[in-house]
Design a protein around this motif. Sequence first.
Motif: not given
Length: 433
Positions: A211-238
């Motif tokens: 249960e907790n690993t599922y959440r950790d892996v999904n948060i890591a995916l969100a964090n990785e997406t955020a890093l890509i969005c920063e490089k693309l100059g777009i908004d992770f939250w959108d």
Amino acid sequence: MAENAQYDICVMGLGYIGLPTAAMLSTSGAMVLGVDTNASVVDTVGRGDIHIEEPGLKMIVHAAIGSGRLRTAVAAGPADVFIIAVPTPITPDKHADMACVVGAAEAIVPHLRAGNLVILESTSPPGTCADLVRPILEKSGLKVGESLYLAHCPERVLPGRILAELIANDRVIGGFDRASAERARAVYARFVDGEIFLTDTTTAEMVKIIENTYRDVNIALANETALICEKLGIDFWDVARYANRHPRVQLHHAGPGVGGHCISVDPWFLVERFPEDTPIIGLARQRNDAMPAHVVDKILEIVGDRPNPVIAALGLAYKGNVDDLRESPALEVVRLLREKNCEVRVHDPLVKHAPFEVLPLEACLRNADCAVILTAHDAYAQLDPAWAATLMCDRNVYDTHHLIDCNAWRGAGFNVLLHGSGKPRNIVNYKQQ
Ligand code: SAJ
């Protein structure tokens, strides 16, 4: 009750889980002995007070002590049921530290009698009940599966909502055998409204960790997406908002990292036992652990080459609206900033005891070059940018949680950086209107 009294239930560990569970059980009518090795915890709870912040907890502990159905002690005593709810942290080299579980199990051995049930609540690596707890209990001369019952019933409550979730959440109970599981079910049925599922101990241990690993892996995916969005100059939250309109997608929140004693710890229990089989879980852990360093890089970009910049760190707790500092990414951000010669002033509306000075909000913001929101406390969403602007030296704010109203802060003259979005945007574009 006399010193050698017989209790219905003896709860080992009066922390975030043991204390509310002990109070709930005594409220349900059981005679409960709450045991903690920390004498000051035993004294505090024994007076009907609490040593941790959790909404509603003080009231039920006070009532339980007042009713005489909850007693506290530093040592275990005879009971029908023993619940072990002690911490299972990780060592610095990422191994499960089972010392408290071993200590609690050994402490109850002298009190065990035929027919007793022992329930392990602590989150534990798969196999703990069978391979670690059982042999300790059998030092009593009694045999699990013959004269002793053993079960694992992992907690799954969310800090900040512990009491409501203790009652409402479904529970998974793993029994050494069917009789153990059934007996443990009867204990939790005293206060649980959610459904109770019975299985074996190793399955229940694995359910909790995944249960907790599922959440950790999904948060890591969100964090990785955020890093890509920063490089693309777009908004992770959108991106997250629109992706989550898909019926089978639930992208988690990006942030400054993962804290708490659970999600940032439990996945290691799998990685240490099955290193060959856990590349995804291990990498997710590393991704989330690397987020504080990323936050620090961003802050240093904002303050440029100013010597000894003053940073107002808003929030120290590991998540919003709790006072818990365990594994908090904010602590790591503060530490790394200081290493980079920043003058860091810290504020947190809830944290009372920290490893360094926590200032009032005004003193924290005064003359700061950059304010960084590190914990999603409600209080920060309400922060008035016009007031902050009168205090700060330079108007920079970095929001690692998408908590503040970026337009309002920009309107007050702030350069706003939102975690997971491209370059600091001072111009209002059509998305922000
Ligand atoms: N976080 C993110 N992004 C998210 C969600 C959380 O970065 O989308 C961060 C938070 O800021 C925090 C950390 O993760 O630093 C953990 O916070 P949380 O609220 O997700 O979880 P915990 O650690 O407070 O409680 C978890 C819960 N487990 C799950 O939701 C699967 C709780 O139900 C468990 O009982 C608890 O761990 C535990 O004791 O194991």
